[in-house]
Write a protein that holds these residues in place. Structure first.
Motif, PDB file in Angstrom:
ATOM      1  N   ILE A 277       0.850  -1.185   0.000  1.00 19.72           N
ATOM      2  CA  ILE A 277       0.000   0.000   0.000  1.00 19.72           C
ATOM      3  C   ILE A 277       0.888   1.239   0.000  1.00 19.72           C
ATOM      4  O   ILE A 277       2.078   1.168   0.330  1.00 19.72           O
ATOM      5  N   THR A 278       0.317   2.379  -0.369  1.00 20.39           N
ATOM      6  CA  THR A 278       1.112   3.600  -0.502  1.00 20.39           C
ATOM      7  C   THR A 278       0.700   4.704   0.463  1.00 20.39           C
ATOM      8  O   THR A 278       1.418   5.685   0.604  1.00 20.39           O
ATOM      9  N   SER A 279      -0.438   4.555   1.118  1.00 17.31           N
ATOM     10  CA  SER A 279      -0.923   5.620   1.993  1.00 17.31           C
ATOM     11  C   SER A 279      -0.493   5.380   3.436  1.00 17.31           C
ATOM     12  O   SER A 279      -1.067   4.545   4.135  1.00 17.31           O
ATOM     13  N   GLN A 280       0.516   6.108   3.869  1.00 12.91           N
ATOM     14  CA  GLN A 280       0.986   5.962   5.244  1.00 12.91           C
ATOM     15  C   GLN A 280      -0.041   6.492   6.235  1.00 12.91           C
ATOM     16  O   GLN A 280      -0.216   5.928   7.316  1.00 12.91           O
ATOM     17  N   SER A 281      -0.743   7.547   5.868  1.00 17.00           N
ATOM     18  CA  SER A 281      -1.717   8.129   6.793  1.00 17.00           C
ATOM     19  C   SER A 281      -2.864   7.158   7.064  1.00 17.00           C
ATOM     20  O   SER A 281      -3.338   7.037   8.198  1.00 17.00           O
ATOM     21  N   THR A 282      -3.300   6.436   6.026  1.00 17.58           N
ATOM     22  CA  THR A 282      -4.378   5.465   6.210  1.00 17.58           C
ATOM     23  C   THR A 282      -3.939   4.334   7.123  1.00 17.58           C
ATOM     24  O   THR A 282      -4.670   3.925   8.033  1.00 17.58           O
ATOM     25  N   LEU A 283      -2.734   3.826   6.891  1.00 19.30           N
ATOM     26  CA  LEU A 283      -2.222   2.740   7.724  1.00 19.30           C
ATOM     27  C   LEU A 283      -2.018   3.205   9.159  1.00 19.30           C
ATOM     28  O   LEU A 283      -2.371   2.496  10.110  1.00 19.30           O
ATOM     29  N   ALA A 284      -1.462   4.393   9.335  1.00 25.07           N
ATOM     30  CA  ALA A 284      -1.228   4.916  10.681  1.00 25.07           C
ATOM     31  C   ALA A 284      -2.549   5.095  11.422  1.00 25.07           C
ATOM     32  O   ALA A 284      -2.659   4.782  12.616  1.00 25.07           O
ATOM     33  N   TYR A 285      -3.557   5.590  10.718  1.00 25.79           N
ATOM     34  CA  TYR A 285      -4.878   5.777  11.323  1.00 25.79           C
ATOM     35  C   TYR A 285      -5.435   4.438  11.789  1.00 25.79           C
ATOM     36  O   TYR A 285      -5.957   4.303  12.898  1.00 25.79           O
ATOM     37  N   TYR A 286      -5.281   3.433  10.941  1.00 26.94           N
ATOM     38  CA  TYR A 286      -5.789   2.102  11.271  1.00 26.94           C
ATOM     39  C   TYR A 286      -5.060   1.522  12.478  1.00 26.94           C
ATOM     40  O   TYR A 286      -5.684   1.003  13.413  1.00 26.94           O
ATOM     41  N   LEU A 287      -3.741   1.614  12.482  1.00 27.10           N
ATOM     42  CA  LEU A 287      -2.963   1.052  13.584  1.00 27.10           C
ATOM     43  C   LEU A 287      -3.281   1.746  14.903  1.00 27.10           C
ATOM     44  O   LEU A 287      -3.345   1.099  15.955  1.00 27.10           O
ATOM     45  N   GLN A 288      -3.495   3.051  14.851  1.00 25.85           N
ATOM     46  CA  GLN A 288      -3.867   3.772  16.064  1.00 25.85           C
ATOM     47  C   GLN A 288      -5.171   3.227  16.632  1.00 25.85           C
ATOM     48  O   GLN A 288      -5.358   3.157  17.850  1.00 25.85           O
ATOM     49  N   GLU A 289      -6.061   2.809  15.742  1.00 22.55           N
ATOM     50  CA  GLU A 289      -7.361   2.289  16.173  1.00 22.55           C
ATOM     51  C   GLU A 289      -7.270   0.896  16.779  1.00 22.55           C
ATOM     52  O   GLU A 289      -7.917   0.602  17.782  1.00 22.55           O
ATOM     53  N   VAL A 290      -6.479   0.020  16.155  1.00 21.88           N
ATOM     54  CA  VAL A 290      -6.613  -1.406  16.481  1.00 21.88           C
ATOM     55  C   VAL A 290      -5.472  -2.020  17.282  1.00 21.88           C
ATOM     56  O   VAL A 290      -5.623  -3.138  17.771  1.00 21.88           O
ATOM     57  N   VAL A 291      -4.341  -1.337  17.428  1.00 23.72           N
ATOM     58  CA  VAL A 291      -3.230  -1.939  18.165  1.00 23.72           C
ATOM     59  C   VAL A 291      -3.643  -2.288  19.596  1.00 23.72           C
ATOM     60  O   VAL A 291      -3.207  -3.290  20.163  1.00 23.72           O
ATOM     61  N   THR A 292      -4.498  -1.476  20.180  1.00 23.87           N
ATOM     62  CA  THR A 292      -4.949  -1.736  21.552  1.00 23.87           C
ATOM     63  C   THR A 292      -6.297  -2.453  21.596  1.00 23.87           C
ATOM     64  O   THR A 292      -6.923  -2.531  22.656  1.00 23.87           O
ATOM     65  N   GLU A 293      -6.743  -2.969  20.454  1.00 20.36           N
ATOM     66  CA  GLU A 293      -8.013  -3.701  20.410  1.00 20.36           C
ATOM     67  C   GLU A 293      -7.926  -4.952  21.286  1.00 20.36           C
ATOM     68  O   GLU A 293      -7.014  -5.762  21.150  1.00 20.36           O
ATOM     69  N   GLN A 294      -8.879  -5.092  22.198  1.00 16.23           N
ATOM     70  CA  GLN A 294      -8.866  -6.210  23.149  1.00 16.23           C
ATOM     71  C   GLN A 294      -9.977  -7.202  22.810  1.00 16.23           C
ATOM     72  O   GLN A 294     -10.822  -7.523  23.647  1.00 16.23           O
ATOM     73  N   SER A 295      -9.966  -7.699  21.595  1.00 13.29           N
ATOM     74  CA  SER A 295     -11.032  -8.614  21.174  1.00 13.29           C
ATOM     75  C   SER A 295     -11.009  -9.918  21.960  1.00 13.29           C
ATOM     76  O   SER A 295     -12.053 -10.529  22.200  1.00 13.29           O
ATOM     77  N   LEU A 296      -9.833 -10.357  22.378  1.00 15.85           N
ATOM     78  CA  LEU A 296      -9.742 -11.617  23.122  1.00 15.85           C
ATOM     79  C   LEU A 296     -10.415 -11.521  24.486  1.00 15.85           C
ATOM     80  O   LEU A 296     -10.969 -12.505  24.983  1.00 15.85           O
ATOM     81  N   LEU A 297     -10.379 -10.338  25.080  1.00 17.40           N
ATOM     82  CA  LEU A 297     -10.974 -10.178  26.408  1.00 17.40           C
ATOM     83  C   LEU A 297     -12.491 -10.288  26.383  1.00 17.40           C
ATOM     84  O   LEU A 297     -13.110 -10.552  27.419  1.00 17.40           O
ATOM     85  N   ARG A 298     -13.079 -10.085  25.223  1.00 15.68           N
ATOM     86  CA  ARG A 298     -14.535 -10.181  25.117  1.00 15.68           C
ATOM     87  C   ARG A 298     -15.016 -11.613  24.911  1.00 15.68           C
ATOM     88  O   ARG A 298     -16.215 -11.872  24.895  1.00 15.68           O
ATOM     89  N   LEU A 299     -14.080 -12.525  24.744  1.00 16.89           N
ATOM     90  CA  LEU A 299     -14.438 -13.939  24.618  1.00 16.89           C
ATOM     91  C   LEU A 299     -14.628 -14.547  26.006  1.00 16.89           C
ATOM     92  O   LEU A 299     -14.038 -14.088  26.985  1.00 16.89           O
TER      93      LEU A 299
END
Length: 229
Positions: free
Chosen positions: A165-187
């Motif tokens: 991919i070529t858009s660093q801003s899009t990737l950075a935005y995504y990583l900011q959102e999901v790096v701390t995603e705690q999906s396992l804790l909801r199981l």
């Protein structure tokens, strides 16, 4: 506001290893190959499903003694419409892929069934660990692989190259959102315990699978491990 890069919940590595452990027990070796390539190659969900044997460059194809990495050619990638290369590639570190893919005919697909069949097996494996249907999806493998790579390496530029991919801003935005995603804790606790156990035994099951495949015994591991012969 959801990231434009992904809409599916990223699949954590422990989940990938757990469902691959179950898949090996069932003898679903092709499923394991596609899942590993999709996750560690950080590919769009359809890309490994439509890849053929000749799209995969194995170390043995190059007469190389290095068994750590293989490459998967991606024909007509999505980003080609944005001026990028029409043929791209992703790389994966996995000896188990070579054991399954190596013997295939050059025009044979890595996944010989339909995309819906792959999704059904994915859902089946998740149900066995107690995860709700559609909680994780095959489309989340790419996001999970991206998060894993960023957490381990922390190099956005290199991650962009791997993801093609070529858009660093899009990737950075995504990583900011999901790096701390705690999906396992909801199981449920029971599901998390099963996931941890299955992920822990995945390396051992993978070695057994590689050995059995090299010996020409492509049976479900439950038969290999508990055979009376």
């Amino acid at each position: 506001m959801p990231s434009p890069l992904y809409t599916e919940l990223p699949v954590p590595e422990v989940v990938v290893e757990a469902i691959c452990s179950l898949a090996l027990c069932f003898g679903w070796f092709r499923f394991v190959v596609v899942a590993l390539i999709g996750f560690y190659g950080i590919m769009r969900s359809v890309e490994p499903l439509v890849a053929t044997r000749e799209d995969v460059v194995l170390p043995s194809d190059m007469f190389s003694s290095c068994t750590g990495k293989l490459f998967v050619r991606i024909n007509n990638p999505k980003t080609a419409k944005r001026g990028n290369a029409r043929v791209q590639h992703g790389s994966v570190c996995s000896e188990s892929v070579e054991a399954v893919v190596g013997p295939l005919h050059r025009t044979e697909r890595l996944w010989p069934f339909s995309q819906s069949a792959y999704r059904r097996r994915f859902d089946k494996l998740l149900s066995l660990v107690g995860a709700a249907k559609n909680y994780y999806t095959p489309g989340g493998l790419r996001g999970g692989g991206a998060v894993r790579d960023f957490v381990i390496n922390g190099d956005i530029a290199n991650l962009m190259w791997k993801m093609r991919i070529t858009s660093q801003s899009t990737l950075a935005y995504y990583l900011q959102e999901v790096v701390t995603e705690q999906s396992l804790l909801r199981l449920p606790d029971s599901s998390r315990d099963i996931l941890k156990l299955l992920a822990r035994i995945f390396p051992a099951l993978r070695l057994v699978a590689i050995a059995s495949l090299k010996a020409g015994c492509a049976k479900p591991l439950v038969q290999v491990l508990f055979s009376s012969e």
